[in-house]
Design an enzyme around this catalytic site. Structure first.
Site, PDB file in Angstrom:
ATOM      1  N   GLY A 193      -6.613   4.152  -1.791  1.00 47.25           N
ATOM      2  CA  GLY A 193      -7.776   3.414  -1.291  1.00 47.25           C
ATOM      3  C   GLY A 193      -7.863   3.470   0.226  1.00 47.25           C
ATOM      4  O   GLY A 193      -6.844   3.538   0.914  1.00 47.25           O
ATOM      5  N   ARG A 209      -6.712   9.828  -5.560  1.00 45.60           N
ATOM      6  CA  ARG A 209      -5.565   9.161  -6.186  1.00 45.60           C
ATOM      7  C   ARG A 209      -4.764  10.078  -7.117  1.00 45.60           C
ATOM      8  O   ARG A 209      -4.038   9.596  -7.990  1.00 45.60           O
ATOM      9  CB  ARG A 209      -6.051   7.939  -6.984  1.00 45.60           C
ATOM     10  CG  ARG A 209      -6.570   6.793  -6.137  1.00 45.60           C
ATOM     11  CD  ARG A 209      -6.660   5.522  -6.950  1.00 45.60           C
ATOM     12  NE  ARG A 209      -7.268   4.429  -6.205  1.00 45.60           N
ATOM     13  CZ  ARG A 209      -6.611   3.620  -5.391  1.00 45.60           C
ATOM     14  NH1 ARG A 209      -5.318   3.772  -5.221  1.00 45.60           N
ATOM     15  NH2 ARG A 209      -7.240   2.649  -4.763  1.00 45.60           N
ATOM     16  N   ASP A 250       2.207   3.809  -4.411  1.00 44.05           N
ATOM     17  CA  ASP A 250       2.155   4.946  -5.337  1.00 44.05           C
ATOM     18  C   ASP A 250       2.147   6.274  -4.579  1.00 44.05           C
ATOM     19  O   ASP A 250       2.823   7.230  -4.968  1.00 44.05           O
ATOM     20  CB  ASP A 250       0.902   4.852  -6.219  1.00 44.05           C
ATOM     21  CG  ASP A 250       1.015   3.738  -7.250  1.00 44.05           C
ATOM     22  OD1 ASP A 250       2.149   3.452  -7.685  1.00 44.05           O
ATOM     23  OD2 ASP A 250      -0.011   3.151  -7.611  1.00 44.05           O
ATOM     24  N   LYS A 270       0.301   2.560   4.251  1.00 42.09           N
ATOM     25  CA  LYS A 270      -1.108   2.145   4.251  1.00 42.09           C
ATOM     26  C   LYS A 270      -1.410   1.295   3.040  1.00 42.09           C
ATOM     27  O   LYS A 270      -0.910   1.598   1.953  1.00 42.09           O
ATOM     28  CB  LYS A 270      -1.969   3.407   4.212  1.00 42.09           C
ATOM     29  CG  LYS A 270      -3.424   3.198   3.939  1.00 42.09           C
ATOM     30  CD  LYS A 270      -3.952   3.940   2.705  1.00 42.09           C
ATOM     31  CE  LYS A 270      -3.507   3.390   1.396  1.00 42.09           C
ATOM     32  NZ  LYS A 270      -4.178   3.917   0.215  1.00 42.09           N
ATOM     33  N   THR A 271      -2.142   0.244   3.153  1.00 45.98           N
ATOM     34  CA  THR A 271      -2.852  -0.436   2.064  1.00 45.98           C
ATOM     35  C   THR A 271      -3.365  -1.770   2.581  1.00 45.98           C
ATOM     36  O   THR A 271      -2.607  -2.536   3.201  1.00 45.98           O
ATOM     37  CB  THR A 271      -2.048  -0.661   0.765  1.00 45.98           C
ATOM     38  OG1 THR A 271      -2.880  -1.407  -0.121  1.00 45.98           O
ATOM     39  CG2 THR A 271      -0.726  -1.385   0.909  1.00 45.98           C
ATOM     40  N   ASP A 305      -3.950  -4.099   0.776  1.00 48.75           N
ATOM     41  CA  ASP A 305      -3.370  -5.135  -0.085  1.00 48.75           C
ATOM     42  C   ASP A 305      -2.172  -5.832   0.557  1.00 48.75           C
ATOM     43  O   ASP A 305      -1.788  -6.917   0.147  1.00 48.75           O
ATOM     44  CB  ASP A 305      -2.916  -4.524  -1.417  1.00 48.75           C
ATOM     45  CG  ASP A 305      -4.086  -4.046  -2.260  1.00 48.75           C
ATOM     46  OD1 ASP A 305      -5.229  -4.154  -1.804  1.00 48.75           O
ATOM     47  OD2 ASP A 305      -3.847  -3.549  -3.385  1.00 48.75           O
TER      48      ASP A 305
HETATM   49  P1  FBP Z   1      -4.277   1.264  -2.308  1.00 46.86           P
HETATM   50  O1  FBP Z   1      -3.180   0.522  -2.988  1.00 46.86           O
HETATM   51  O2  FBP Z   1      -4.364   2.690  -2.668  1.00 46.86           O
HETATM   52  O3  FBP Z   1      -4.243   1.067  -0.826  1.00 46.86           O
HETATM   53  O4  FBP Z   1      -5.676   0.645  -2.769  1.00 46.86           O
HETATM   54  C1  FBP Z   1      -5.848  -0.715  -2.830  1.00 46.86           C
HETATM   55  C2  FBP Z   1      -7.228  -1.109  -3.293  1.00 46.86           C
HETATM   56  O5  FBP Z   1      -8.078  -1.322  -2.206  1.00 46.86           O
HETATM   57  C3  FBP Z   1      -7.116  -2.357  -4.167  1.00 46.86           C
HETATM   58  O6  FBP Z   1      -7.211  -3.518  -3.422  1.00 46.86           O
HETATM   59  C4  FBP Z   1      -8.214  -2.138  -5.175  1.00 46.86           C
HETATM   60  O7  FBP Z   1      -7.921  -2.743  -6.406  1.00 46.86           O
HETATM   61  C5  FBP Z   1      -8.230  -0.660  -5.351  1.00 46.86           C
HETATM   62  O8  FBP Z   1      -7.820  -0.114  -4.135  1.00 46.86           O
HETATM   63  C6  FBP Z   1      -9.600  -0.131  -5.719  1.00 46.86           C
HETATM   64  O9  FBP Z   1      -9.507   1.225  -5.938  1.00 46.86           O
HETATM   65  P2  FBP Z   1     -10.717   2.233  -5.959  1.00 46.86           P
HETATM   66  O10 FBP Z   1     -10.995   2.601  -4.553  1.00 46.86           O
HETATM   67  O11 FBP Z   1     -10.178   3.386  -6.718  1.00 46.86           O
HETATM   68  O12 FBP Z   1     -11.885   1.549  -6.585  1.00 46.86           O
END
Ligand code: FBP
Length: 563
Positions: free
Chosen positions: A86, A150, A181, A207-208, A210
């Site tokens: 993300g 991803r 991941d 990075k994240t 979250d």
């Molecule tokens: P990462 O763990 O890859 O940083 O992504 C986190 C996130 O933003 C979550 O908060 C959310 O649930 C998810 O990505 C949404 O994913 P997508 O962009 O595939 O809709």
């Protein structure tokens, strides 16, 4: 004034010229820093399995860059970079920092960006990142310079293709910018490259938005600072509206796939009436009905005081923390992993799919699944992401909770227990914050992470995560180094199988951050203590522009006390 269309906003124009601050010793330039290595390390859990899976990269020492120590190599090196998972504010600055370090070390070094995430390296989709290209993206949000994805890198054939692509571009090191991941991918790739004597090294960057990729060595993942400030601004605005109109209850779901750090941080910044924390729900073994009762109770008590309005925050990962839901989702994951290959299932009508699924669940989970609205059932059955995660951002937990709260309040009304008026509004804040223009903190932190990643490459290290510590202090006091990825790993069930993964950091219920919420939430529930943080400031007093999250500040204070 007549309007002329413009390519970039005035603020973006100013931000392109912002020179991010480099961490401590890195400011002396890539050619002047030295490497120090500490003692060997161990995996956080399942040590034997992790060691067996990663024999070449397991147990390496923690690295730290200083003024004294071993010299870094100055050999010419091409590097490939991947943005993974993300989006998170600051990704472009990681690449800018990496580029500046690499070109300072040797102008003949080249940086290639793989397009669309990890699949880019397998499919040989790339661009060369030049000075002009990088300059367009300095201090901007988003991952659009090369895109993200991803794809999970784990098979022999993917690794072989990646090797061919790297050989054709004379790439000697790969930097993977990603969350837990994606950095697990980085470790698998590092291991494979090492055991096949390819001479290619792999470095990760944390990075994240979250905020769950952190531990003793990684204080914060990039993007968390900007994203939470963006949500806090929006929530502050909603609170002002609620406080002005006094007629709506706003239910706001916040991103955070597993951990509730985003909801917790935003709650401390804005002080809403209700904040649910997934980790607490799990620890207290609260059922969905108990959560609904808790919320309805606050609504009823406020209504007694004539306050038929308020704001409630719900972390998106909540659903997986509710014990009965967790059990059901785990069974659904296993069932779906088998049904994925079953063509008959793919073509079944939705209600027949529900029947087939229900017949494979145990009695309690089947009862729960049947009781859910069909929109939620469908969302629970949506494809898992390539890492086997439920796509919680697509499950409308906020709407499920609103429905259940409304039903409860109606029952209470019929019993004379509640006389208020309940008008609800549902919101979901996630994508709004992931590509925001990085705060000064994220701009500086990311630039340093990228610069530091190249220092790790020149140090000849592989299977490491770029680490910048001491981040509540001014950048000149930040400490740069690297953490072996295996140190953060354990075994978890994914797609029905046990896999090595980086352990997520969940909210610590005994920690100072959660305690700050716990100590205040009763007061915030009944009295209106709303805080309106306003927008991120990029220019102005340092006390406004350079402060980082409350989470980081409280966690660092605790560490100081413990020292
Ligand atoms: P990462 O763990 O890859 O940083 O992504 C986190 C996130 O933003 C979550 O908060 C959310 O649930 C998810 O990505 C949404 O994913 P997508 O962009 O595939 O809709």
């Amino acid at each position: 004034m007549s309007y002329t269309s413009q390519e970039i906003s005035p603020l973006q124009k100013e931000r392109l010229n912002y020179q991010p601050k480099l961490a401590g010793v890195l400011a002396q330039g890539i050619n002047n820093i030295r490497l120090n290595l500490n003692e060997s390390t161990e995996a956080v859990a399942d040590k034997e399995e992790i060691q067996k899976l990663f024999p070449q990269v397991y147990g390496k020492p923690i690295a730290r860059f200083c003024q004294e120590g071993s010299e870094l190599s100055n050999e010419q090196k091409n590097v490939g970079v991947i943005l993974s998972g993300g989006q998170a504010p600051g990704g472009h600055n990681v690449i800018a920092g990496l580029f500046d370090a690499l070109k300072t070390a040797n102008p003949d070094n080249k940086l290639y960006g793989f397009l669309g995430g990890p699949s880019g390296i397998v499919e040989g989709e790339y661009i060369e990142l030049t000075e002009n290209k990088i300059n367009e993206y300095r201090n901007t949000g988003g991952f659009d310079i090369i895109g993200s994805g991803r794809t999970k890198l784990e098979t022999e054939s993917q690794f072989k293709k990646a090797l061919e692509v790297c050989k054709s571009l004379n790439i000697k090191a790969i930097v993977i910018i990603g969350g837990d991941d994606s950095n697990t991918n980085a470790c698998l790739l590092a291991q494979w490259m090492a055991e096949n004597n390819t001479g290619i090294t792999v470095i990760g960057c944390p990075k994240t938005i979250d905020g769950d990729l952190k531990n003793d060595q990684i204080e914060i993942s990039f993007g968390f600072d900007t994203a939470t400030k963006t949500y806090a601004e929006l929530i502050g605005n909603i609170q002002r509206d609620a406080n002005s109109a006094k007629k709506y209850w706003h239910f706001i779901k916040l991103m955070g796939r597993s951990a509730s750090h985003v909801a917790l941080e935003v709650a401390l910044q804005t002080q809403p009436n209700i904040t649910l924390i997934g980790e607490e729900v799990e620890a207290r073994k609260q059922s969905l009905d108990e959560i609904v009762e808790y919320i309805a109770n606050i609504i009823a008590l406020r209504a007694k005081k004539g306050k038929n309005f308020g704001v409630a925050l719900i972390p998106e990962g909540l659903i997986e923390f509710i014990p009965e839901m967790k059990t059901m989702i785990a069974s659904l994951n296993d069932i779906l992993a088998h049904l994925e290959k079953n063509e008959d299932y793919q073509y079944l009508a939705q209600d027949k799919k529900y029947e087939m699924i229900t017949s494979r669940l145990d009695e309690q989970s089947a009862k729960l699944f049947t009781s859910l609205p069909s929109s939620i059932k469908a969302q629970l059955l949506m494809d898992r992401d390539p890492h086997g995660n439920v796509q919680v951002s697509r499950i409308e937990t906020e709407k499920l909770i609103i429905e259940m709260v409304r039903t409860k309040l109606n029952i209470w009304k019929s019993q004379g227990r509640y006389q208020g008026k309940f008008s609800d509004l549902a919101h979901f804040f996630g994508y709004e914050g992931r590509c925001a223009m990085p705060s000064n903190f994220d701009a500086d932190y990311c630039y340093s992470l990228g610069y530091n990643a190249f220092a790790l490459i020149q140090a000849g290290l592989t299977g490491y995560l770029s680490s910048i510590k001491n981040t509540t202090k001014p950048a000149s006091e930040w400490v740069a180094g690297g953490v072996p990825l295996t140190m953060m790993m354990n075994m978890e069930k994914r797609h029905g199988e046990m896999k090595p993964v980086i352990k997520k950091a969940l909210v610590e219920l005994e920690g100072p951050v959660f305690k700050a919420l716990e100590d205040n939430r009763e007061k915030w529930a009944m009295n209106d203590c709303f805080v309106f943080p306003g927008s991120i400031q990029y220019f102005g007093p340092s006390s406004v522009c350079d402060i980082t999250t409350i989470t980081l500040q409280l966690e660092q204070e605790k560490q100081l006390v413990n020292v």
